[in-house]
Design an enzyme around this catalytic site. Structure first.
Site, PDB file in Angstrom:
ATOM      1  N   CYS A 176      -0.466   4.094   2.264  1.00 19.15           N
ATOM      2  CA  CYS A 176      -0.222   3.887   3.698  1.00 19.15           C
ATOM      3  C   CYS A 176       1.247   4.121   4.061  1.00 19.15           C
ATOM      4  O   CYS A 176       1.540   4.651   5.119  1.00 19.15           O
ATOM      5  CB  CYS A 176      -0.576   2.460   4.115  1.00 19.15           C
ATOM      6  SG  CYS A 176      -2.059   1.802   3.368  1.00 19.15           S
ATOM      7  N   ASP A 177       2.162   3.701   3.208  1.00 24.34           N
ATOM      8  CA  ASP A 177       3.567   3.621   3.642  1.00 24.34           C
ATOM      9  C   ASP A 177       4.563   4.500   2.894  1.00 24.34           C
ATOM     10  O   ASP A 177       5.738   4.536   3.267  1.00 24.34           O
ATOM     11  CB  ASP A 177       4.033   2.151   3.547  1.00 24.34           C
ATOM     12  CG  ASP A 177       3.209   1.245   4.446  1.00 24.34           C
ATOM     13  OD1 ASP A 177       2.799   1.720   5.518  1.00 24.34           O
ATOM     14  OD2 ASP A 177       2.969   0.081   4.088  1.00 24.34           O
ATOM     15  N   CYS A 186       0.828  -1.206   0.000  1.00 21.97           N
ATOM     16  CA  CYS A 186       0.000   0.000   0.000  1.00 21.97           C
ATOM     17  C   CYS A 186       0.861   1.255   0.000  1.00 21.97           C
ATOM     18  O   CYS A 186       1.436   1.615   1.037  1.00 21.97           O
ATOM     19  CB  CYS A 186      -0.911  -0.017   1.219  1.00 21.97           C
ATOM     20  SG  CYS A 186      -1.871   1.488   1.421  1.00 21.97           S
TER      21      CYS A 186
END
Ligand code: NAP
Length: 311
Positions: free
Chosen positions: A137-138, A134
């Site tokens: 997300c990261d 992701c």
């Protein structure tokens, strides 16, 4: 005795939420059961630019938030639970979750698919420690670092472009020498000076010490192995894996018709069991997009409404 809903929906991604909007608006008692968080795969997407009417700079999470609010507005209830067993035959369908049991006259299955792993040694060990599925997300963890993206489809290339906003260098590792991604997406990547390509290669092993610090790749044509080691100052790099998705159909095996892992429906989203529908990425279809998932959800809910009227 527990409530028997008109419609039970498994999954709160675009297909499930759209089904919730239509079922709720048709005044059917509706319960959406979501395993962890709303949105499905689209919340892993940093930029949505092809959903009709989406806002400029729309992200997966912002789009899904509005869909969730809309379903709630029309009266669809929601519970967070993981369905582990289903009893779909007969007039009363039962979904058994880890936390409770849910009964409904109809069921719409919209629990989508999960990211496909590479399956190489080290991948599991370093998930969350350098390996990610992701970018939204990261990506921020890799500000000014080097990152590698595995895959050559639309997702891999779009997410690689998103990663260029954070990382200093983004290398796409693809198992062939030509991307699968659409021309328009490909052109953007080719024009971006931060994006590099490692062709004809697959990841064989991910190594590290607490966090990722190297990765072995194989050239599939020459069979040559190369170890990519993190820059001495960085000590680590990111590996973002986007090699497709696997449908979550295990609990329906032996109950519903499945083809190559996906649920089989007709054009009205009907499965082989009356009152049971499938919508979105979990079903056999030619185009897996937010817009087609939402359309599936709407069709399934309208069909469920018609079925409930016959009972
Ligand atoms: P995909 O189209 O299935 O592409 C998967 C990519 O990963 C392919 O390049 C494939 O290589 C590679 N791959 C598969 N298994 C692999 C393995 N074991 N090891 C190494 N590489 C592997 O998946 P996706 O990119 O996630 O897209 C899924 C669907 O969503 C597609 O229909 C896509 O068009 C759609 N999508 C659309 C948009 C958009 O329109 N903006 C954005 C994202 C996704 P090969 O090419 O050699 O098969």
């Amino acid at each position: 005795m527990s409530k028997v809903y008109d419609v039970l929906i498994i999954g709160a991604g675009p297909a499930g939420l759209s089904a919730g909007i239509y079922a709720g608006r048709a005044r059917l008692s509706t319960l959406i059961i979501e395993k962890e968080k709303d949105g499905g795969q689209i919340v892993l997407t940093s930029e949505v630019e092809n959903y009709p009417g989406c806002l400029e700079g729309e992200s997966g999470p912002t789009l899904v938030d509005r869909m969730s609010d809309q379903a709630k507005h029309f009266g669809a209830e929601k519970v967070y639970d993981e369905i582990v067993e289903v009893k779909l035959e007969g007039k009363e369908k039962v979904l058994i979750g880890k936390k409770g049991e849910y009964k409904g006259k109809t069921v719409i299955i919209a629990n989508g698919a999960t990211s496909k792993p590479i399956g190489c040694p080290g991948e599991k060990t370093f998930t969350g420690k350098g390996v990610s599925y992701c970018a939204t997300c990261d990506a921020a963890f890799f500000e000014d670092f080097e990152v590698f993206v595995v895959g050559g489809g639309d997702t891999a290339v779009e997410e690689a472009l998103y990663l260029t906003k954070f990382a200093r260098k983004v290398s796409i590792i693809h198992r062939r020498d030509e991307l699968r991604a659409a021309k328009s997406i490909r052109a953007k990547a080719e024009a971006n000076p931060k994006v590099h390509f490692i062709w004809d290669s697959v990841v064989k092993e991910i190594k590290g010490d607490g966090i990722v610090n190297s990765m072995v790749i194989e050239n599939v044509k020459t069979k040559e192995l190369t170890e990519l080691v993190a820059d001495e100052d960085d000590m680590t790099f990111g590996i973002f894996v986007f090699i497709g998705y696997e449908p979550k159909t295990k609990i329906f095996e032996g109950i519903l018709d499945i083809e190559k892992g996906y649920l089989v429906t007709d054009e009205n989203m009907k499965t082989n069991i009356e009152g049971v529908y499938a919508a979105g990425d979990i079903r056999v279809k030619s185009l897996r997009q937010v817009v087609t998932a939402a359309a599936d959800g709407a069709i399934a809910a309208v069909q469920a409404e018609k079925y409930v009227e016959t009972l």
